[in-house]
Structure formats: structure tokens, C-alpha cells
Write an enzyme that holds these catalytic residues in place. Structure first.
Site, PDB file in Angstrom:
ATOM      1  N   SER A 138       0.867  -1.183   0.000  1.00  0.00           N
ATOM      2  CA  SER A 138       0.000   0.000   0.000  1.00  0.00           C
ATOM      3  C   SER A 138       0.899   1.226   0.000  1.00  0.00           C
ATOM      4  O   SER A 138       2.085   1.126   0.355  1.00  0.00           O
ATOM      5  CB  SER A 138      -0.846  -0.008   1.286  1.00  0.00           C
ATOM      6  OG  SER A 138      -1.465   1.248   1.503  1.00  0.00           O
ATOM      7  N   TYR A 151      -1.968  -1.085  10.423  1.00  0.00           N
ATOM      8  CA  TYR A 151      -1.934  -1.238   8.962  1.00  0.00           C
ATOM      9  C   TYR A 151      -0.621  -0.690   8.395  1.00  0.00           C
ATOM     10  O   TYR A 151       0.030  -1.323   7.569  1.00  0.00           O
ATOM     11  CB  TYR A 151      -3.140  -0.489   8.379  1.00  0.00           C
ATOM     12  CG  TYR A 151      -3.413  -0.712   6.912  1.00  0.00           C
ATOM     13  CD1 TYR A 151      -4.187  -1.785   6.477  1.00  0.00           C
ATOM     14  CD2 TYR A 151      -2.921   0.176   5.954  1.00  0.00           C
ATOM     15  CE1 TYR A 151      -4.453  -1.974   5.127  1.00  0.00           C
ATOM     16  CE2 TYR A 151      -3.183  -0.008   4.608  1.00  0.00           C
ATOM     17  CZ  TYR A 151      -3.954  -1.080   4.200  1.00  0.00           C
ATOM     18  OH  TYR A 151      -4.220  -1.260   2.856  1.00  0.00           O
TER      19      TYR A 151
HETATM   20  P1  NAD Z   1     -11.509  -6.314   0.386  1.00  0.00           P
HETATM   21  O1  NAD Z   1     -12.032  -6.155   1.772  1.00  0.00           O
HETATM   22  O2  NAD Z   1     -12.382  -6.015  -0.773  1.00  0.00           O
HETATM   23  O3  NAD Z   1     -10.938  -7.801   0.190  1.00  0.00           O
HETATM   24  C1  NAD Z   1     -10.170  -8.431   1.171  1.00  0.00           C
HETATM   25  C2  NAD Z   1     -10.099  -9.910   0.868  1.00  0.00           C
HETATM   26  O4  NAD Z   1      -9.333 -10.539   1.914  1.00  0.00           O
HETATM   27  C3  NAD Z   1     -11.463 -10.611   0.865  1.00  0.00           C
HETATM   28  O5  NAD Z   1     -11.458 -11.622  -0.128  1.00  0.00           O
HETATM   29  C4  NAD Z   1     -11.537 -11.230   2.259  1.00  0.00           C
HETATM   30  O6  NAD Z   1     -12.398 -12.369   2.320  1.00  0.00           O
HETATM   31  C5  NAD Z   1     -10.087 -11.620   2.441  1.00  0.00           C
HETATM   32  N1  NAD Z   1      -9.725 -11.838   3.835  1.00  0.00           N
HETATM   33  C6  NAD Z   1      -9.863 -10.998   4.891  1.00  0.00           C
HETATM   34  N2  NAD Z   1      -9.433 -11.610   6.012  1.00  0.00           N
HETATM   35  C7  NAD Z   1      -9.020 -12.855   5.660  1.00  0.00           C
HETATM   36  C8  NAD Z   1      -8.488 -13.964   6.368  1.00  0.00           C
HETATM   37  N3  NAD Z   1      -8.300 -13.922   7.688  1.00  0.00           N
HETATM   38  N4  NAD Z   1      -8.177 -15.079   5.668  1.00  0.00           N
HETATM   39  C9  NAD Z   1      -8.397 -15.144   4.338  1.00  0.00           C
HETATM   40  N5  NAD Z   1      -8.897 -14.136   3.609  1.00  0.00           N
HETATM   41  C10 NAD Z   1      -9.204 -13.000   4.280  1.00  0.00           C
HETATM   42  O7  NAD Z   1     -10.159  -5.437   0.364  1.00  0.00           O
HETATM   43  P2  NAD Z   1      -9.287  -4.826  -0.838  1.00  0.00           P
HETATM   44  O8  NAD Z   1      -9.449  -3.360  -0.787  1.00  0.00           O
HETATM   45  O9  NAD Z   1      -9.538  -5.558  -2.108  1.00  0.00           O
HETATM   46  O10 NAD Z   1      -7.816  -5.120  -0.298  1.00  0.00           O
HETATM   47  C11 NAD Z   1      -6.974  -6.109  -0.828  1.00  0.00           C
HETATM   48  C12 NAD Z   1      -5.532  -5.793  -0.443  1.00  0.00           C
HETATM   49  O11 NAD Z   1      -5.137  -4.555  -1.027  1.00  0.00           O
HETATM   50  C13 NAD Z   1      -5.314  -5.635   1.062  1.00  0.00           C
HETATM   51  O12 NAD Z   1      -4.081  -6.190   1.433  1.00  0.00           O
HETATM   52  C14 NAD Z   1      -5.307  -4.135   1.248  1.00  0.00           C
HETATM   53  O13 NAD Z   1      -4.571  -3.746   2.384  1.00  0.00           O
HETATM   54  C15 NAD Z   1      -4.621  -3.709  -0.034  1.00  0.00           C
HETATM   55  N6  NAD Z   1      -4.852  -2.311  -0.400  1.00  0.00           N
HETATM   56  C16 NAD Z   1      -6.116  -1.839  -0.608  1.00  0.00           C
HETATM   57  C17 NAD Z   1      -6.299  -0.508  -0.939  1.00  0.00           C
HETATM   58  C18 NAD Z   1      -7.652   0.086  -1.209  1.00  0.00           C
HETATM   59  O14 NAD Z   1      -7.740   1.309  -1.354  1.00  0.00           O
HETATM   60  N7  NAD Z   1      -8.710  -0.709  -1.298  1.00  0.00           N
HETATM   61  C19 NAD Z   1      -5.199   0.340  -1.033  1.00  0.00           C
HETATM   62  C20 NAD Z   1      -3.931  -0.170  -0.805  1.00  0.00           C
HETATM   63  C21 NAD Z   1      -3.777  -1.498  -0.480  1.00  0.00           C
END
Ligand code: NAD
Length: 256
Positions: A138, A151
Site C-alpha cells: 500500500s 496497517y
Molecule cells: P476487500 O475487503 O475487498 O478484500 C479483502 C479480501 O481478503 C477478501 O477476499 C476477504 O475475504 C479476504 N480476507 C480478509 N481476512 C481474511 C483472512 N483472515 N483469511 C483469508 N482471507 C481473508 O479489500 P481490498 O481493498 O480488495 O484489499 C486487498 C488488499 O489490497 C489488502 O491487502 C489491502 O490492504 C490492499 N490495499 C487496498 C487498498 C484500497 O484502497 N482498497 C489500497 C492499498 C492497499
């Protein structure tokens, strides 16, 4: 381009992970998905591209389940060529108000799970002398925001883990890189939009505009599909010497 390759994408029932799993399948990879929630819907979306897709329900906070997921990927798909460590959660609070169990969960899911998955997948990748590990870090792996201590700590750790593993494998066919997105409109971020709307007494659109205006100069969300195309590039032969990078896709957030 990825015909004959296999990919394991953690946390791929939603958001960015689902976008990456779908795009890897579109490019010909056979995919193992993972995560909670609408598993059948996610499998159906990934299978739309006529690629084999299977599911493992490992909880990323449980090291033994993470290792079993990698073993099952190797057993059922024949290998784990591409590993995308994407599962992640968020909790927003001041350090002194941060519940200790939330800290532990964020470190376990956003950081330690990537270590456990890499530890299990690397021997096979090195044996085949080909592998791609992409860690979804991130902008918070590079800079901080208030109220996101766990985080930010986990994502800085993930960038460090990425660099260390990239160096260990620098003379092999295994590359290890991180992607550092800014705001991407997924369920994880929608919760923060909802909180902002409630705090400021504004509607959903205005809350999104305010979140973007604070940090992301492009004033646009990055999409899961855009991040997925970067993963495909990192898996391509042209990226064989891209090693240990933390690649921002953040609309200018960290250029400021
Ligand atoms: P999201 O909430 O849409 O998806 C998260 C996924 O992780 C889901 O499939 C959920 O079921 C799974 N998950 C959560 N806890 C779990 C566990 N204990 N075991 C197995 N699976 C688990 O989130 P997202 O926004 O798609 O985020 C995905 C990644 O990208 C994350 O690592 C997040 O930190 C990173 N990220 C997101 C953003 C953003 O703006 N959305 C920005 C930077 C980084």
C-alpha cells in the site's frame, strides 16, 4: 501469456484480489482463490475465462492453514508458480484506543501470512527456477496516515519482507515485488467512505470526493483491473529484472 502457469491469490473473493484472480485467468493461468464471503460468485467470475479455478478456505491468520493452502495448490494445480499475497483488513483508531486483538489480527493477516505463504511456496519455485511473488502492500508501506498504526506497520513490514526475499532470490528465476496502491474503491475502503460520510454529515459521493482530495492528487480511484494488469506485467518475461520494487499506483499520493 500465462498459459501453463498456476497462480494462488489470497483474499480473492472480493475487491483487488478478485480482480487479480480474474485477470490472471483471462491471461490463461489456472488459479486457486481464497477468502471469505461469496466464494461461489467469485469462482464463477474467475471461471468465465474458461480457466480452471479452485478454492481454498484458509484463514490467513492461521499459519498452518496458510501452509496447507500452498501445499494444496501444488497438489491440485501441479505447482504454485505465481503467488499474490493480497488478503488484508483495516481498523482505524488512535494508538491508545487500538484494541490489542485488532493489532494482532492486522499483523497476522496483512504481514505474517505473506511470510508463511512465501516460506511454503519458495522451495517449489526455486526448484523449477521460475516464480513470481507479488505482495499487495500500500502507499501505507511507504508513508503513514494517522489512526492506521497497525496497517502502516504491517505494510511497511511487507515492503521490507519483499526486498529481503527479492535479494535472496536475485540470481534465480524467482522475482519478488510489492505493489503500493493509494485509494481503490473496494469494500475495505467503502467502510472508510461510510465513516467519513457519517462524521461529516455528507452523502456518499461527497465523502468519496473528500477522501480523495485529502491524499490522492489525481482525484480518481485506482481500479482492481488496473492493478491486475500490473501483476500481469510483473509476471511477464519483460519484468524478469524487476526485483524488490515497491511500485506505487497512487494517483500521485507519494509524489507530494
Ligand atoms: P476487500 O475487503 O475487498 O478484500 C479483502 C479480501 O481478503 C477478501 O477476499 C476477504 O475475504 C479476504 N480476507 C480478509 N481476512 C481474511 C483472512 N483472515 N483469511 C483469508 N482471507 C481473508 O479489500 P481490498 O481493498 O480488495 O484489499 C486487498 C488488499 O489490497 C489488502 O491487502 C489491502 O490492504 C490492499 N490495499 C487496498 C487498498 C484500497 O484502497 N482498497 C489500497 C492499498 C492497499
Amino acid at each position: 501469456m500465462l498459459n501453463g502457469k498456476t497462480a494462488l491469490v489470497t483474499g480473492s473473493t472480493s475487491g483487488i484480489g478478485l480482480g487479480i484472480a480474474t485477470t490472471l485467468a483471462m491471461h490463461g493461468a489456472r488459479v486457486m482463490i481464497n477468502g471469505f464471503g461469496d466464494v461461489q460468485g467469485a469462482l464463477a467470475q474467475v471461471r468465465e475465462h474458461d480457466s480452471e479455478a479452485i478454492y481454498h478456505g484458509a484463514d490467513m491468520s492461521k499459519p498452518a492453514e496458510v501452509a496447507d493452502m500452498v501445499r494444496q495448490c501444488e497438489a491440485q494445480l501441479g505447482a504454485c508458480d505465481i503467488l499474490v499475497n493480497n488478503a488484508g483488513i483495516q481498523h482505524v483508531a488512535l494508538v491508545e484506543d487500538f484494541p490489542a486483538e485488532k493489532w494482532d489480527a492486522i499483523i497476522a493477516i496483512n504481514l505474517s501470512s505473506a511470510f508463511h505463504a512465501m516460506r511454503a511456496a519458495l522451495p517449489g519455485m526455486k526448484q523449477r527456477n521460475w516464480g513470481r511473488i507479488v505482495n499487495l502492500a500500500s502507499v501505507h508501506g511507504l508513508v503513514a496516515s494517522a489512526s492506521k498504526s497497525a496497517y502502516v506497520a504491517a505494510k511497511h513490514g511487507l515492503v521490507g519482507l519483499t526486498k529481503s526475499a527479492a535479494l535472496e532470490n536475485a540470481t534465480t528465476g524467482v522475482t519478488v515485488n510489492a505493489i503500493c496502491p493509494g485509494w481503490v474503491l473496494t469494500p475495505l475502503v467503502q467502510k472508510q467512505v461510510d465513516a467519513r460520510a457519517a462524521a461529516d454529515g455528507v452523502d456518499n459521493e461527497e465523502a468519496k470526493r473528500r477522501l480523495l482530495a485529502e491524499k490522492q492528487p489525481s482525484l480518481q480511484f485506482t481500479t482492481p483491473a488496473e492493478l491486475a494488469e500490473l501483476v500481469v506485467f510483473l509476471c511477464s518475461p519483460a519484468a524478469q529484472n524487476v526485483r524488490g520494487v515497491a511500485w506505487q499506483v497512487d494517483g500521485g499520493w507519494t509524489a507530494q
